[in-house]
Design a protein around this motif. Structure first.
Motif, PDB file in Angstrom:
ATOM      1  N   GLY A   1      -4.701   3.396  -7.883  1.00 29.81           N
ATOM      2  CA  GLY A   1      -5.307   3.984  -6.698  1.00 29.81           C
ATOM      3  C   GLY A   1      -6.201   3.002  -5.978  1.00 29.81           C
ATOM      4  O   GLY A   1      -5.748   1.971  -5.467  1.00 29.81           O
TER       5      GLY A   1
ATOM      6  N   LYS B   1      -1.656  -1.109   4.137  1.00 30.19           N
ATOM      7  CA  LYS B   1      -1.774  -0.862   2.701  1.00 30.19           C
ATOM      8  C   LYS B   1      -3.227  -1.013   2.245  1.00 30.19           C
ATOM      9  O   LYS B   1      -3.999  -1.793   2.817  1.00 30.19           O
ATOM     10  N   THR B   2      -3.560  -0.295   1.186  1.00 29.44           N
ATOM     11  CA  THR B   2      -4.924  -0.330   0.651  1.00 29.44           C
ATOM     12  C   THR B   2      -5.294  -1.732   0.167  1.00 29.44           C
ATOM     13  O   THR B   2      -6.400  -2.218   0.411  1.00 29.44           O
TER      14      THR B   2
ATOM     15  N   ASN C   1       0.844   4.880  -6.407  1.00 28.63           N
ATOM     16  CA  ASN C   1      -0.372   4.099  -6.195  1.00 28.63           C
ATOM     17  C   ASN C   1      -0.926   3.585  -7.514  1.00 28.63           C
ATOM     18  O   ASN C   1      -2.087   3.182  -7.595  1.00 28.63           O
TER      19      ASN C   1
ATOM     20  N   GLY D   1       4.097  -0.018  -3.843  1.00 32.85           N
ATOM     21  CA  GLY D   1       3.044   0.989  -3.916  1.00 32.85           C
ATOM     22  C   GLY D   1       2.095   0.855  -2.738  1.00 32.85           C
ATOM     23  O   GLY D   1       2.517   0.750  -1.586  1.00 32.85           O
ATOM     24  N   ASN D   2       0.789   0.852  -3.027  1.00 34.95           N
ATOM     25  CA  ASN D   2      -0.208   0.751  -1.960  1.00 34.95           C
ATOM     26  C   ASN D   2      -0.696  -0.685  -1.775  1.00 34.95           C
ATOM     27  O   ASN D   2      -1.819  -0.923  -1.315  1.00 34.95           O
TER      28      ASN D   2
END
Length: 556
Positions: free
Chosen positions: A399, A292-293, A135, A254-255
């Motif tokens: 993050g 996903k974020t 992340n 990743g995120n």
């Protein structure tokens, strides 16, 4: 014809180019390919954690290709995989494109590789797979890297930009060009120089490109068609809509969920139909499928532009409702060669927090070409005109925080902006968004530029419930004029369109043809006033009144 007129307009505006010595490839009549592998590049067509796609070229005498790869820097005990080989025909002649995807790789692992066949292998390069469940990562973003001159494929500025960016950010995991990689997409001398400039970077971290309008151009006459070279040179995920695979795609890292769209509706309509309509259903489905974020979208042309009189309203109408529906965090665009960052925007109005809207960023330029007519628009929280040197962007996700840093070619900071998603569902940004307050008097904007005194003799006003603006000031801003005749009529000229109207009449002569118009032109307080609806009927201007800001906004 539309593209030719746009080209002439650019010349009239005085498009500025760094003048450089003629490239050694400018008069080349050969591809430059040999039996040795070159133009080695990394992309992804599958999962970045366990795969890597590697592509290169040779001349047509080499009909086989292999990749040798492993964890040992000397390639001791290396595995070998065969590549597909396809003949590629360019304007300079034929070459072979070799490509293969390594699979079953270990996440977060550095691999070494070389490509070739028989006795003709490349040097040894390396890449690193995406770490599992990461992340935290960084990637680079480049605005238009094109040369600016069809007959001179000069990519020295692009070379300096990408090399400086990578040297300052060796931990970048991949990079993205936001369209107009080259000046003429089907003139291979431009690709020769573009790849040469990117050597040492594109063979180490993947390039995930966005198509621009210049990728559609077929010759130095700027006639457009399918982006053949672009699609063949960059293997990418083939998950886009039918007819646009290789031009439209998405992938995860990743995120983050990252989407690449095709904004070239003007250039491709004749060969591909309504490409915006065909992307809408695909985009809606693609975004509905991700959890996903971070959701980030790239396309070349700018819904929130910096050019004086160049808008993309059709593009905005197609994509923005879907962008709003799924709350895309950031949209990155190119095309205008300036750097700008909007306030968070939803439903075409700026809002107070990134939790409520999307930030649109125009990425600047990484190459030779810049414009003399860029400006900060009413929707921009930040604007920078990179006249002195190219720039690039470093995007970092850590993050729940996304940081976007714009940097000049020499490393001088331009702008830094971050968004943090908080556990309670709120979002904070830095610098904190402060939207403009509502104006006391109604302000007039044309193409996002606010017209003020002394240029504007009076603010827009309502007459009998209809919006009116001073005719002379409006037309003069656009480089046209209003003239009064002895018979009491007025001539309003805009480009090749001329309207003749009598004060108080709802009939006009438009290029010598009689036309009914919605409202009468009014003379009041020494000024001639024309209604917003008349400007739409006569010259095609759309308008809206923004009650949040008290602005009357015109665009075409």
């Amino acid at each position: 014809m539309k593209k030719f007129l746009s080209f002439l307009t650019a010349l009239a505006l005085g498009v500025c180019i760094f003048m450089s010595p003629i490239s050694i490839f400018a008069d080349s009549k050969t591809t430059g390919a040999t039996n040795l592998p070159d133009q080695i590049r990394l992309t992804w067509t599958q999962d970045p954690t366990t795969t890597q796609t590697i592509t290169w070229r040779t001349d047509t005498t080499v009909n086989s290709g292999q990749i040798q790869y492993g964890k040992d820097p000397s390639l001791k005990g290396a595995k070998t995989i065969n590549a597909t080989v396809q003949k590629f025909s360019s304007d300079l002649g034929d070459m072979n494109i070799h490509s293969a995807t390594l699979t079953d790789l270990e996440p977060g692992t550095k691999y070494y590789y070389r490509v070739g066949y028989g006795n003709n292998f490349s040097s040894i390069y390396s890449f690193t797979t995406e770490a599992k469940d990461t992340n935290s990562f960084k990637f680079l973003i480049f605005g238009d890297s094109q040369s600016g001159i069809a007959t001179d494929p000069q990519y020295g500025p692009w070379k300096t930009t990408i090399q400086n960016a990578f040297n300052a950010n060796k931990d970048a995991k991949f990079f993205i060009n936001v369209g107009d990689l080259v000046e003429i997409g089907q003139m291979y001398a431009h690709w020769n120089n573009w790849f040469d400039a990117a050597k040492g970077v594109i063979d180490t971290i993947p390039e995930m490109p966005v198509e621009g309008n210049h990728e559609t151009y077929q010759s130095s006459n700027y006639n457009s068609g399918k982006p053949k070279d672009f699609v063949n040179l960059f293997p990418v995920p083939q998950n886009g809509p039918d007819g646009l695979k290789g031009q439209v795609y998405s992938f995860d890292y990743g995120n983050a969920h990252i989407v690449m769209l095709d904004s070239q509706e003007d250039e491709e309509e004749g060969v591909s139909g309504d490409i915006l309509e065909s992307q809408k259903a695909w985009l809606d489905k693609d975004l509905s499928s991700t959890n996903k974020t971070w959701k980030i979208v790239f396309f070349h042309k700018t819904p929130y532009y910096n050019k004086a009189t160049r808008s993309n309203e059709q593009l905005k109408a197609a994509f923005q409702p879907i962008i709003d529906k799924y709350h895309i965090d950031v949209v990155f665009n190119g095309h205008d060669h300036g750097y700008s960052r909007t306030y968070p925007i939803k439903n075409d109005q700026y809002v107070k927090s990134p939790a409520d809207g999307t930030v649109y960023i125009v990425t600047g330029r990484s190459g030779n070409k810049y414009y003399p007519d860029l400006s900060k628009k009413v929707w921009d929280a930040f604007f920078y005109d990179p006249q002195d040197q190219p720039n690039y962007i470093v995007a970092t996700i850590n993050g729940n925080t996304l940081t976007i840093k714009a940097v000049k070619q020499d490393g001088t900071p331009i702008d830094t902006y971050s968004i943090t998603k908080n556990p309670d569902g709120t979002e904070t940004d830095s610098p904190v968004t402060v939207v403009p307050t509502k104006y006391n008097a109604t302000m007039l904007t044309i193409y996002g530029n606010m017209l003020q005194q002394p240029f504007m003799p009076s603010n827009p006003k309502q007459i009998n419930g209809k919006w009116y603006v001073p005719a002379r000031a409006f037309m003069q801003y656009l480089g046209s004029n209003v003239d009064w005749n002895a018979n009491g009529t007025i001539n309003i000229t805009y480009g090749k369109t001329q309207a003749n109207i009598a004060i108080g009449s709802t009939t006009a002569q438009l290029n010598s043809k009689t036309l009914s118009i919605p409202d009468a032109v009014v003379s009041d307080s020494g000024l001639t006033w024309i209604s917003a609806d008349d400007l739409k009927a006569l010259f095609g201007f759309n308008y809206k009144y923004n009650s949040n800001t008290n602005m009357l906004m015109f665009v075409k």
